[in-house]
Design a protein around this motif. Structure first.
Motif, PDB file in Angstrom:
ATOM      1  N   UNK A 198      49.945  30.762  43.063  1.00 46.63           N
ATOM      2  CA  UNK A 198      49.147  29.787  42.861  1.00 46.63           C
ATOM      3  C   UNK A 198      49.667  28.313  43.100  1.00 46.63           C
ATOM      4  N   UNK A 199      50.794  28.227  42.740  1.00 43.69           N
ATOM      5  CA  UNK A 199      51.532  27.047  43.047  1.00 43.69           C
ATOM      6  C   UNK A 199      51.560  26.715  44.370  1.00 43.69           C
ATOM      7  N   UNK A 200      52.037  27.594  45.203  1.00 41.74           N
ATOM      8  CA  UNK A 200      52.356  27.796  46.626  1.00 41.74           C
ATOM      9  C   UNK A 200      50.907  26.923  47.345  1.00 41.74           C
ATOM     10  N   UNK A 201      49.879  27.427  47.020  1.00 38.37           N
ATOM     11  CA  UNK A 201      48.507  26.968  47.726  1.00 38.37           C
ATOM     12  C   UNK A 201      47.698  25.795  47.168  1.00 38.37           C
ATOM     13  N   UNK A 202      48.197  25.431  45.981  1.00 40.05           N
ATOM     14  CA  UNK A 202      47.678  24.453  45.415  1.00 40.05           C
ATOM     15  C   UNK A 202      48.412  23.036  45.521  1.00 40.05           C
ATOM     16  N   UNK A 203      49.774  23.213  45.784  1.00 44.13           N
ATOM     17  CA  UNK A 203      50.939  22.161  45.602  1.00 44.13           C
ATOM     18  C   UNK A 203      51.293  21.478  47.329  1.00 44.13           C
ATOM     19  N   UNK A 204      51.412  20.091  47.196  1.00 40.10           N
ATOM     20  CA  UNK A 204      52.129  19.527  48.281  1.00 40.10           C
ATOM     21  C   UNK A 204      53.647  19.846  48.304  1.00 40.10           C
ATOM     22  N   UNK A 205      54.007  19.527  46.964  1.00 40.86           N
ATOM     23  CA  UNK A 205      55.583  19.588  46.890  1.00 40.86           C
ATOM     24  C   UNK A 205      55.753  20.419  45.547  1.00 40.86           C
ATOM     25  N   UNK A 206      56.749  21.077  45.547  1.00 40.29           N
ATOM     26  CA  UNK A 206      57.168  22.115  44.428  1.00 40.29           C
ATOM     27  C   UNK A 206      58.648  21.868  44.001  1.00 40.29           C
ATOM     28  N   UNK A 207      58.707  21.783  42.512  1.00 35.37           N
ATOM     29  CA  UNK A 207      60.003  21.643  41.912  1.00 35.37           C
ATOM     30  C   UNK A 207      60.110  22.862  41.115  1.00 35.37           C
ATOM     31  N   UNK A 208      61.445  23.772  41.329  1.00 31.60           N
ATOM     32  CA  UNK A 208      61.618  24.958  40.549  1.00 31.60           C
ATOM     33  C   UNK A 208      62.789  24.333  39.428  1.00 31.60           C
ATOM     34  N   UNK A 209      62.638  24.883  38.137  1.00 33.45           N
ATOM     35  CA  UNK A 209      63.321  24.600  37.125  1.00 33.45           C
ATOM     36  C   UNK A 209      63.972  25.791  36.409  1.00 33.45           C
ATOM     37  N   UNK A 210      65.061  25.646  36.037  1.00 34.71           N
ATOM     38  CA  UNK A 210      65.766  26.539  35.034  1.00 34.71           C
ATOM     39  C   UNK A 210      66.481  25.981  34.122  1.00 34.71           C
ATOM     40  N   UNK A 211      66.194  26.556  32.842  1.00 35.58           N
ATOM     41  CA  UNK A 211      66.932  26.098  31.332  1.00 35.58           C
ATOM     42  C   UNK A 211      67.167  24.562  31.649  1.00 35.58           C
ATOM     43  N   UNK A 212      65.829  23.868  31.753  1.00 36.00           N
ATOM     44  CA  UNK A 212      65.753  22.464  31.560  1.00 36.00           C
ATOM     45  C   UNK A 212      66.417  21.726  32.777  1.00 36.00           C
ATOM     46  N   UNK A 213      66.972  22.497  33.815  1.00 36.43           N
ATOM     47  CA  UNK A 213      67.685  21.709  34.977  1.00 36.43           C
ATOM     48  C   UNK A 213      66.634  21.891  36.090  1.00 36.43           C
ATOM     49  N   UNK A 214      66.751  20.896  37.224  1.00 39.26           N
ATOM     50  CA  UNK A 214      66.024  21.159  38.442  1.00 39.26           C
ATOM     51  C   UNK A 214      67.064  21.927  39.424  1.00 39.26           C
ATOM     52  N   UNK A 215      66.539  23.096  39.878  1.00 34.39           N
ATOM     53  CA  UNK A 215      67.006  23.970  40.889  1.00 34.39           C
ATOM     54  C   UNK A 215      66.820  23.502  42.454  1.00 34.39           C
ATOM     55  N   UNK A 216      65.624  23.385  42.427  1.00 34.05           N
ATOM     56  CA  UNK A 216      65.225  23.008  44.018  1.00 34.05           C
ATOM     57  C   UNK A 216      63.936  22.426  44.183  1.00 34.05           C
ATOM     58  N   UNK A 217      63.766  21.329  45.150  1.00 28.94           N
ATOM     59  CA  UNK A 217      62.820  20.649  45.248  1.00 28.94           C
ATOM     60  C   UNK A 217      62.274  20.574  46.903  1.00 28.94           C
ATOM     61  N   UNK A 218      61.033  20.753  47.267  1.00 28.41           N
ATOM     62  CA  UNK A 218      60.743  20.807  48.726  1.00 28.41           C
ATOM     63  C   UNK A 218      59.203  20.679  48.882  1.00 28.41           C
ATOM     64  N   UNK A 219      58.670  20.638  49.993  1.00 28.17           N
ATOM     65  CA  UNK A 219      57.400  20.676  50.504  1.00 28.17           C
ATOM     66  C   UNK A 219      57.031  22.532  50.073  1.00 28.17           C
ATOM     67  N   UNK A 220      55.798  22.501  49.935  1.00 26.70           N
ATOM     68  CA  UNK A 220      55.448  23.840  49.443  1.00 26.70           C
ATOM     69  C   UNK A 220      55.771  24.725  50.663  1.00 26.70           C
ATOM     70  N   UNK A 221      55.187  24.449  51.777  1.00 28.21           N
ATOM     71  CA  UNK A 221      55.205  25.533  52.749  1.00 28.21           C
ATOM     72  C   UNK A 221      56.899  25.768  53.017  1.00 28.21           C
TER      73      UNK A 221
END
Length: 371
Positions: free
Chosen positions: A226-249
């Motif tokens: 769902x996130x892939x298709x609705x988002x322009x940009x995505x941020x992945x989190x783990x245990x309150x920290x940022x793992x990865x940020x980038x354009x959805x595609x």
């Protein structure tokens, strides 16, 4: 791996919301605290949809709520249109709230069961209207317009929430959020409690409302497809920290963080994240998180370097990872990656979206019988 840093923040005049090093903690007694959000940074450009993903307990919902100061962060900066929300007093924050609205996860319990739908939707206008130039005066025609826009028949405005299905109640929540013409709407897992077919309808609705009203969205979900298709940009989190940020595609085509790759590999039918290794076990306690990289206890690539917390770094153009050992596939391999979201959810990707008044599985005659 999970870390901190601000390399992914953009120097863009269109950025409407910028969060820097936000920390949220909850005391649990005996001098202990839950480290729910730890030095999280991200930004949101006007007209953009930012998707925040991660498994349960990663802090994504707490991050979203802390943006609107519910709860107030322990430290960090939350800049909304140039003003630091973390430094505003209660009166000043109250004046900002109409521009920052929220759609909650549970579509039924988030609505007042004692009020009618029309009362629920109009409450914001009754509080902020009354002829003010910035919000407009309260009017029945405005409520009718919003109800029709989200696909709720205005004839049912005198019904109460229990007389509607879950999908309809979430439409009502969308209407309540839209009525004050907000700049940003935070969607906290708005489709997780709905059937797949109803999810597609609501996602269609959000896309249509975003275009019609010029909205900026923050979309929280654990459903990567769902996130892939609705988002322009995505941020992945783990245990309150940022793992990865980038354009959805880009992020879904070539995930560089081991945790992101493992999440993608868990999606049934996915062709990407080739070679991603499974992660075992559960997340460590947020009361006593691991030192250094918080993902090291489950990461297949962990070594002594992971005893030092990684900083967010750019590994590809526009793609940022907090990891000592990012996995960088070749462009040719990455270009072949795709996510199969299924026909029902993929329906929301249709170029033309039409939202008509609906009553889901209950027709108008059934509503009359409920009187």
């Amino acid at each position: 791996m999970a870390g901190s840093g601000t390399a992914h923040l953009r120097d863009d005049p269109n950025v409407i919301l910028r969060v820097t090093d936000m920390v949220v903690e909850f005391p649990v007694g005996r001098g202990q605290v839950v480290h729910a959000v730890s030095e999280v940074s991200f930004d949101l450009a006007e007209g953009e949809t930012l998707g925040i993903v991660g498994e349960s307990g990663c802090g994504k919902s707490t991050t979203a709520r802390a943006v609107i100061q519910l709860p107030k962060p322990k430290s960090g900066e939350v800049l909304f249109r140039g003003a630091d929300l973390a430094k505003l007093n209660s009166s000043e924050m109250r004046r900002v709230r109409p521009e920052l609205q929220m759609i909650f996860q549970d579509p039924i319990s988030s609505l007042n069961p004692r009020r009618t739908v029309r009362e629920i939707i109009s409450e914001g206008l009754r509080v902020w209207g009354g002829g003010s130039e910035d919000k407009g005066s309260w009017s029945e025609s405005r409520i009718t317009e919003i109800m029709e826009a989200v696909g709720i028949d205005p004839r049912f405005g005198e019904r109460k929430p229990h007389q509607f299905s879950g999908g309809q109640c979430q439409r009502i929540s969308v209407a309540r959020a839209l009525v004050l013409d907000p700049k940003v709407i935070i969607c906290d897992e708005p489709v997780s409690a709905l059937d797949v077919s109803v999810q597609a309808q609501l996602l269609n609705l959000l896309e249509d409302m975003k275009e019609r009203y010029g909205l900026t969205l923050m979309f929280i979900s654990h459903d990567l497809s769902v996130v892939k298709n609705i988002s322009d940009r995505v941020m992945v989190m783990y245990m309150g920290k940022v793992c990865e940020v980038g354009g959805s595609d880009e992020l879904f085509a070539a995930p560089a963080h081991p945790y992101t790759r493992a999440l993608l590999a868990a999606i049934p039918g996915i062709e990407g994240a080739v070679g991603a290794e499974e992660i075992d076990g559960d997340m460590p306690s947020a009361i006593t998180p691991p030192t250094g990289c918080r993902f090291k206890t489950r990461c297949p690539y962990a070594d002594s370097a992971c005893d030092v917390e990684p900083e967010v770094q750019e590994v590809r153009t526009g793609q940022f990872v907090a990891c000592h050992h990012p996995v960088l596939d070749s462009p040719a391999q990455a270009s072949e990656v795709s996510v199969d979201v299924g026909d029902d959810v993929a329906d929301k990707m249709a170029p033309e979206v039409s939202v008509a008044p609906v009553v889901d599985s209950v027709d108008a005659s059934a509503f009359e019988a409920l009187q």
